[in-house]
Design a protein around this motif. Structure first.
Motif, PDB file in Angstrom:
ATOM      1  N   GLN A  50       5.426   4.726  10.784  1.00 31.83           N
ATOM      2  CA  GLN A  50       5.844   5.933  10.342  1.00 31.83           C
ATOM      3  C   GLN A  50       4.501   6.369   9.847  1.00 31.83           C
ATOM      4  N   GLY A  51       4.047   6.794  11.036  1.00 33.11           N
ATOM      5  CA  GLY A  51       2.591   6.401  11.954  1.00 33.11           C
ATOM      6  C   GLY A  51       1.635   6.461  11.477  1.00 33.11           C
ATOM      7  N   LEU A  52       1.582   4.736  10.994  1.00 30.02           N
ATOM      8  CA  LEU A  52       0.170   4.454   9.822  1.00 30.02           C
ATOM      9  C   LEU A  52      -0.894   3.452  10.892  1.00 30.02           C
ATOM     10  N   LEU A  53       0.063   3.447  12.141  1.00 30.60           N
ATOM     11  CA  LEU A  53      -0.384   2.019  12.908  1.00 30.60           C
ATOM     12  C   LEU A  53      -2.076   2.792  13.850  1.00 30.60           C
ATOM     13  N   LYS A  54      -2.825   2.621  13.838  1.00 33.31           N
ATOM     14  CA  LYS A  54      -3.853   3.063  14.976  1.00 33.31           C
ATOM     15  C   LYS A  54      -3.801   2.235  15.498  1.00 33.31           C
ATOM     16  N   PRO A  55      -4.033   3.332  16.938  1.00 32.29           N
ATOM     17  CA  PRO A  55      -4.343   2.669  18.305  1.00 32.29           C
ATOM     18  C   PRO A  55      -5.225   1.567  18.625  1.00 32.29           C
ATOM     19  N   ALA A  56      -5.352   0.828  19.168  1.00 33.22           N
ATOM     20  CA  ALA A  56      -6.490  -0.430  19.344  1.00 33.22           C
ATOM     21  C   ALA A  56      -7.580   0.218  20.571  1.00 33.22           C
ATOM     22  N   SER A  57      -8.325   0.029  20.568  1.00 34.81           N
ATOM     23  CA  SER A  57      -9.092   0.022  21.224  1.00 34.81           C
ATOM     24  C   SER A  57      -9.541  -0.752  22.875  1.00 34.81           C
TER      25      SER A  57
ATOM     26  N   GLY B 151       0.687  -1.482  -0.494  1.00 31.96           N
ATOM     27  CA  GLY B 151       0.070   0.199   0.178  1.00 31.96           C
ATOM     28  C   GLY B 151       0.737   1.261  -0.147  1.00 31.96           C
ATOM     29  N   THR B 152       0.506   2.088   0.225  1.00 33.66           N
ATOM     30  CA  THR B 152       0.896   3.890   0.229  1.00 33.66           C
ATOM     31  C   THR B 152       1.579   3.890   1.669  1.00 33.66           C
ATOM     32  N   TRP B 153       2.894   3.988   1.871  1.00 26.43           N
ATOM     33  CA  TRP B 153       3.614   4.294   2.684  1.00 26.43           C
ATOM     34  C   TRP B 153       4.941   5.683   2.768  1.00 26.43           C
ATOM     35  N   ARG B 154       4.659   6.047   3.957  1.00 26.27           N
ATOM     36  CA  ARG B 154       5.938   7.677   3.975  1.00 26.27           C
ATOM     37  C   ARG B 154       6.951   7.348   3.248  1.00 26.27           C
ATOM     38  N   ASN B 155       7.260   6.650   3.646  1.00 22.46           N
ATOM     39  CA  ASN B 155       8.855   6.388   3.093  1.00 22.46           C
ATOM     40  C   ASN B 155       9.037   4.768   2.484  1.00 22.46           C
ATOM     41  N   LYS B 156       9.115   3.820   1.471  1.00 28.39           N
ATOM     42  CA  LYS B 156       9.489   2.686   1.288  1.00 28.39           C
ATOM     43  C   LYS B 156      10.657   2.705   0.698  1.00 28.39           C
ATOM     44  N   GLU B 157      11.348   3.571   1.191  1.00 23.95           N
ATOM     45  CA  GLU B 157      13.282   3.379   0.787  1.00 23.95           C
ATOM     46  C   GLU B 157      13.733   3.632   2.484  1.00 23.95           C
ATOM     47  N   ALA B 158      12.745   3.880   3.606  1.00 25.28           N
ATOM     48  CA  ALA B 158      13.134   3.685   4.941  1.00 25.28           C
ATOM     49  C   ALA B 158      13.843   1.774   5.057  1.00 25.28           C
ATOM     50  N   PRO B 159      14.962   1.688   5.437  1.00 28.23           N
ATOM     51  CA  PRO B 159      15.191   0.555   6.670  1.00 28.23           C
ATOM     52  C   PRO B 159      15.098  -0.335   7.016  1.00 28.23           C
ATOM     53  N   ASP B 160      13.964   0.604   8.279  1.00 31.71           N
ATOM     54  CA  ASP B 160      12.918  -1.039   8.570  1.00 31.71           C
ATOM     55  C   ASP B 160      11.674  -0.885   7.712  1.00 31.71           C
ATOM     56  N   TYR B 161      11.476  -0.211   6.738  1.00 32.42           N
ATOM     57  CA  TYR B 161      10.348  -0.609   6.181  1.00 32.42           C
ATOM     58  C   TYR B 161      10.739  -1.832   5.144  1.00 32.42           C
ATOM     59  N   LEU B 162      12.690  -1.569   4.559  1.00 28.54           N
ATOM     60  CA  LEU B 162      13.460  -2.550   3.354  1.00 28.54           C
ATOM     61  C   LEU B 162      12.970  -3.952   4.289  1.00 28.54           C
ATOM     62  N   GLU B 163      13.118  -3.464   5.661  1.00 24.52           N
ATOM     63  CA  GLU B 163      13.594  -5.024   6.294  1.00 24.52           C
ATOM     64  C   GLU B 163      12.656  -5.810   6.721  1.00 24.52           C
ATOM     65  N   ALA B 164      11.168  -4.911   7.419  1.00 24.76           N
ATOM     66  CA  ALA B 164       9.731  -5.631   7.266  1.00 24.76           C
ATOM     67  C   ALA B 164       9.634  -5.966   5.934  1.00 24.76           C
TER      68      ALA B 164
END
Length: 99
Positions: free
Chosen positions: A72-79, A31-44
């Motif tokens: 990347q601020g994409l995780l919605k907090p769980a109630s 999907g659309t992420w803030r930074n698909k070049e970030a090392p942690d994104y590539l590792e995931a």
């Protein structure tokens, strides 16, 4: 039944997705992420692919996915669950001074 607790991902494009498996994590990573070049994104991405191929434990791949989603601020907090809410209410009642 899912092996992992559900995560809700909110994409930059405005859409969202519930992720409960490594296969769903792979779909979410596309999907659309803030930074698909970030090392942690590539590792995931690598770990999720490895888990699907059977060369990485799924728990490790899912943890890497959750980590990068939080970064990347994409995780919605769980109630909290209904059971946890009930437990909190009972606990607060037992601490109240007697009337």
């Amino acid at each position: 039944m899912s092996r992992f607790l559900p995560l809700t991902i909110r994409f930059i494009s405005g859409g969202s997705m519930l992720v409960t498996t490594v296969a769903e994590a792979k779909t979410a990573l596309a999907g659309t992420w803030r930074n698909k070049e970030a090392p942690d994104y590539l590792e995931a991405v690598r770990l999720v692919d490895d888990a699907i191929a059977g060369t990485c434990r799924p728990a490790i791949a899912f943890a890497a996915f959750k980590k990068v989603a939080m970064q990347q601020g994409l995780l919605k907090p769980a109630s909290p669950s209904a059971a946890l809410t009930m437990l909190d209410e009972l606990s607060s009642r037992s601490k109240a001074p007697p009337s």
